[in-house]
Each structure stands twice: as C-alpha cells, then as structure tokens.
Write a protein that holds these residues in place. Structure first.
Motif, mmCIF file in Angstrom:
data_model
loop_
_atom_site.group_PDB
_atom_site.id
_atom_site.type_symbol
_atom_site.label_atom_id
_atom_site.label_comp_id
_atom_site.label_asym_id
_atom_site.label_seq_id
_atom_site.Cartn_x
_atom_site.Cartn_y
_atom_site.Cartn_z
ATOM 1 N N GLU A 318 -6.407 4.220 -15.674
ATOM 2 C CA GLU A 318 -6.159 4.847 -14.381
ATOM 3 C C GLU A 318 -7.387 5.658 -13.982
ATOM 4 O O GLU A 318 -8.212 6.020 -14.828
ATOM 5 N N TYR A 320 -7.752 9.035 -11.788
ATOM 6 C CA TYR A 320 -6.899 9.968 -11.045
ATOM 7 C C TYR A 320 -7.514 11.348 -10.868
ATOM 8 O O TYR A 320 -8.432 11.757 -11.573
ATOM 9 N N MET A 412 -3.755 8.451 -7.754
ATOM 10 C CA MET A 412 -4.053 7.447 -8.781
ATOM 11 C C MET A 412 -4.674 6.242 -8.093
ATOM 12 O O MET A 412 -3.982 5.490 -7.403
ATOM 13 N N GLU A 418 0.032 8.043 -4.768
ATOM 14 C CA GLU A 418 -0.154 9.498 -4.743
ATOM 15 C C GLU A 418 1.201 10.159 -4.902
ATOM 16 O O GLU A 418 2.168 9.782 -4.240
#
Length: 455
Positions: A318, A320, A412, A418
């Motif tokens: 990910e 983020y 993300m 989100e």
C-alpha cells in the motif's frame, strides 16, 4: 487560549436559557516570554441562585472571588472574571468598567499577579482585557481550540458582535493567517512542504524545529535544498528560503530536537502546532505540547509497506498517508494508537543500546526495504497538502459536513480509497493535563526539567 471542552463548559453555565446574566471565574496559567499566552485551566462557576441577575446586570458574592484567589495561589495562576452578555452586546459597558474598578485590584492583591475580565455573548465569542494596574489592556486574541479553531480578534470586533471567519482561499484568509504563529516540528520530507505552503498562504510567523543537517540523499524531497546547502542545518536553509520571498514573515529557526527544553519553550509560543516527524518520541512531545499549552495539533505521516514475494524480491502492499487533528481535551495521538509505550521504549533502546535491536530492520519510507534516497516527494506532497487543507478547514470552515467527522483522514493510493474517522470513534484516555503551561517538569517530562543551579 481555551480548550473546546472548557469553552463549552463556560458557555453552558453563562447561558442557562433564561436570558439573564451569569458569572464565572477562570483560572489561567500564564506562559510565554516573547508571546504571552493565558491558558484556561479551570472554571469556578458562580451558582445562579447565589447571584442577583438581570438581563443587563449581575451581582455576585465575594466568597467566590476569594475561593478563586485561594485556588490560584496554589499554582501561581492568574484569575479572569467572566460574565455573560445575553443581549449580545460585544463590548464592555460602563457598568462593566465600574465593576472592574472595584474587583480587579482585589484580585491582583490576592494573587500578586495581573488580573483580567471577559465577556461572552450567546454565540460563544469572547473579548477579554487585562489589568496590571488601574488601566485595562485589551487582549488581542481569544482562541477556542476544539473541533473547529475559533479566533476572536479584539480589533475586528464591534459592539454588535465578532467578525465572521474569512472565506477560505480568499485574500481575506491570507490577511487572517498573517496574524497567526504556526510551529512546524520536523522540516524534512513532509515538513518542508507544509512549511512552504504555510509561508505561501501568508502565515505571519513560522517556527521551524529540526536538529538535523541536510545530506545529499535528502535533496530529492526537501524543498528549497540545493547542493550548496549540504551540511547546513535544515531549519536555517528553510528560514533563509522563506525570507527570500516573504519579507513580512517572521521566521524563527530552532536547530534542536523537539525533545529538548529549548525546542519546547519555542514551540509553545505558537498558536498552532504541525507535527511532521517520523519518530514516536517526536509525536509524544507534540502530544504533550498540545495538551499542556492548549494548542491545536496537526500530525502527518506517510508509509509504503512492502512484503516479500515467494520467488524473491518484494512488492508494495500500500501507499498511504495519515493526517490527524488533535485538540486539547480530546483524544491524543497516543489514544489513537499512532504510537505507544512499546514504540517509545524501542526508540530509546535504539539510541542507547542498539545491539538490543540488532534483529530489527531499520525501516525508512518503504517498510521492510532500506532505501537511502526513496522517490517519495509526490506522496509527501499529497500528505502535506491534505494536512494544510485540514488546518484551513478548522480555521475557515468550508466543508458541507461537520469537522468533527474528520479527526483522522487516511488515503490509500494503491487501493484508491480514503477513510475518515470521527473524534467520537476514538477513546479519550485523559493522558495529559490541559492548560498546565510551563509548570515543572516541563510538559511532565523529568528529562526536560529546569536544571537546578547550585550557589
């Protein structure tokens, strides 16, 4: 400076719904040398039934003033006498002047400190003035730090009420920001971008805190840094950069770790804190600063977790960013799990006994992969911009929903999602006292206590 919780308690007492004046006494911690701040710490409510109350008059017994003086003397607090103007008059009346002429000398004599008086109107807006002698000095700014950050400037007020917040993204917003001081803790990947945006938006004073020097590997993500700056202090480089395009901006550079007495005393004089650090210790200090000095806090963090592949190598799980808004009296970063005691201990061991953590990978931006100069400026830009937008939203509300719903935002990028979290979703742990100011040990940490000087 009032926490949202304290301001709401005060408003609930002063306006019980009967249209009559009411009174209270506010105990304040006085702090700051360059920018003096009065931090609301405790309210002593004068019972309505003990007062003579009318829509434009109140008389209350002196025993509550004596109680406030006695309680203030224990900690060296100052006292502000506050009463309601239920009719909405946002100015001190002639009757208020006469009352202060009798009351203020008594409070000053009892506390051996300056005293103050204040009024509140039904909207919750406040004006205050201080008495060091027989003359009243208006308080420039009364600020309420809650889910919104409300600022009531004395010179913008009229008898009919306080000025409304400027519209976001306008020249009026820039004019308002020019009156505020913002402290940025950490002036590197995200911090340099946050500081750049604040300066370009017109913030009047920016306090920069970072102990580190610029390295060649930093040049791909620290704004304004050049080859000529390598080896120099990040805060000094960035302060010079701001001064090149903002002659009207006061920039204060503090080349210290935020976990030092010098840095804490510099940071506490700002109106707003922004934490752009990558350590649990830094966030722990920011958490305590926010509570002890009743300051709103914005914290930003980014990460790119990775995982091993079966056939070797790694893949990104990910990408983020996380932005938290913390206000005094609400849930802290620690309450929200941004850091915990175990992480604080691990960082301490890494500094003092690195062999104890020899089996742990020294993670950077890409968790699980050592990268000297990761290409993350685009991620940092996104996170820093979201952080500053959150600051704007709290001061100059523009959303079509309540700010309370955005205590935390997480985006993300790999997943394309989100998430937002409301303040009510976090458990408040009452970890740090609010409005204690510079009481020793500083922010409750023995390591930051003022050193005794033996004769």
């Amino acid at each position: 400076m009032l926490s949202g919780e304290l301001a709401d308690e005060l408003r609930a007492h002063l306006f019980p719904g009967d249209g009559l004046e009411a009174a209270a006494l506010l105990l304040c911690t006085v702090t700051g040398e360059r920018r003096q701040k009065w931090l609301g710490r405790e309210i002593i409510c004068v019972p309505h039934t003990h007062c003579t109350r009318r829509p434009d008059f109140i008389k209350w017994p002196g025993e509550y003033v004596e109680a406030a003086i006695d309680r203030a003397a224990v900690r060296g607090d100052a006292v502000i006498a506050i009463h309601a103007h239920p009719g909405g008059l946002f100015a001190f009346s002639h009757a208020d002047d006469e009352s202060d002429h009798l009351l203020m000398p008594a409070i000053r004599a009892g506390t051996d400190r300056m005293a103050g008086s204040a009024i509140m109107i039904p909207s919750g807006a406040m004006r205050a003035r201080l008495y060091e002698d027989d003359r009243a000095t208006p308080v420039d700014l009364v600020m309420r730090a809650g889910t919104d950050i409300e600022a009531w400037w004395n010179d913008e007020a009229t008898a009919s009420g306080s000025s409304k917040p400027a519209m976001a993204f306008t020249c009026d917003m820039r004019t308002s920001l020019a009156r505020l001081s913002v402290c940025v803790i950490g002036v590197s990947g995200t911090g340099s971008i946050v500081a750049e945006q604040l300066a370009r938006l017109g913030v009047g004073e920016i306090i920069l805190i970072d102990f580190d020097s610029i390295e060649e590997r930093n040049l791909n993500r620290i704004l304004n840094a050049t080859l000529a700056d390598i080896g120099g202090l990040k805060v000094e480089m960035f302060a010079d950069a701001i001064r090149r395009y903002r002659s009207d901006c006061e920039v204060i550079s503090v080349p210290r770790s935020v976990a030092t007495r010098e840095a804490v005393l510099a940071a506490c004089e700002a109106d707003i804190l922004v934490s752009c650090v990558d350590s649990a210790e830094g966030r722990h200090v920011a958490d305590r600063l926010s509570a002890y000095f009743a300051m709103p806090l914005f914290d930003v963090g980014v990460a790119i977790p990775t995982e091993p592949l079966l056939l070797g190598g790694r893949r990104i799980v990910e990408v983020y960013g996380r932005i938290d808004y913390v206000y005094p009296g609400g849930s802290s970063l620690m309450d929200r799990g941004v850091y915990d005691a175990a992480l604080l201990e691990a960082e301490y061991l890494a500094r003092t006994a690195p062999q104890a953590l020899a089996k742990k990978i020294a993670d950077g931006y890409l968790l699980g992969m050592p990268e000297e100069a990761p290409g993350v400026i685009t991620l940092n830009m996104r996170a820093a911009s979201t952080c500053v937008m959150e600051l704007i939203a709290r001061l100059f509300p523009f959303r079509q929903f309540a700010n309370e719903t955005h205590a935390r935002s997480i985006f993300m990028l790999a997943e394309g999602d989100e998430d937002v979290f409301a303040e009510s979703q976090f458990k408040y742990g009452s970890r740090f006292p609010v409005g204690q100011g510079a009481a020793e040990p500083l922010i409750g940490l023995p390591a930051l206590a003022e050193q005794r000087r033996d004769a």
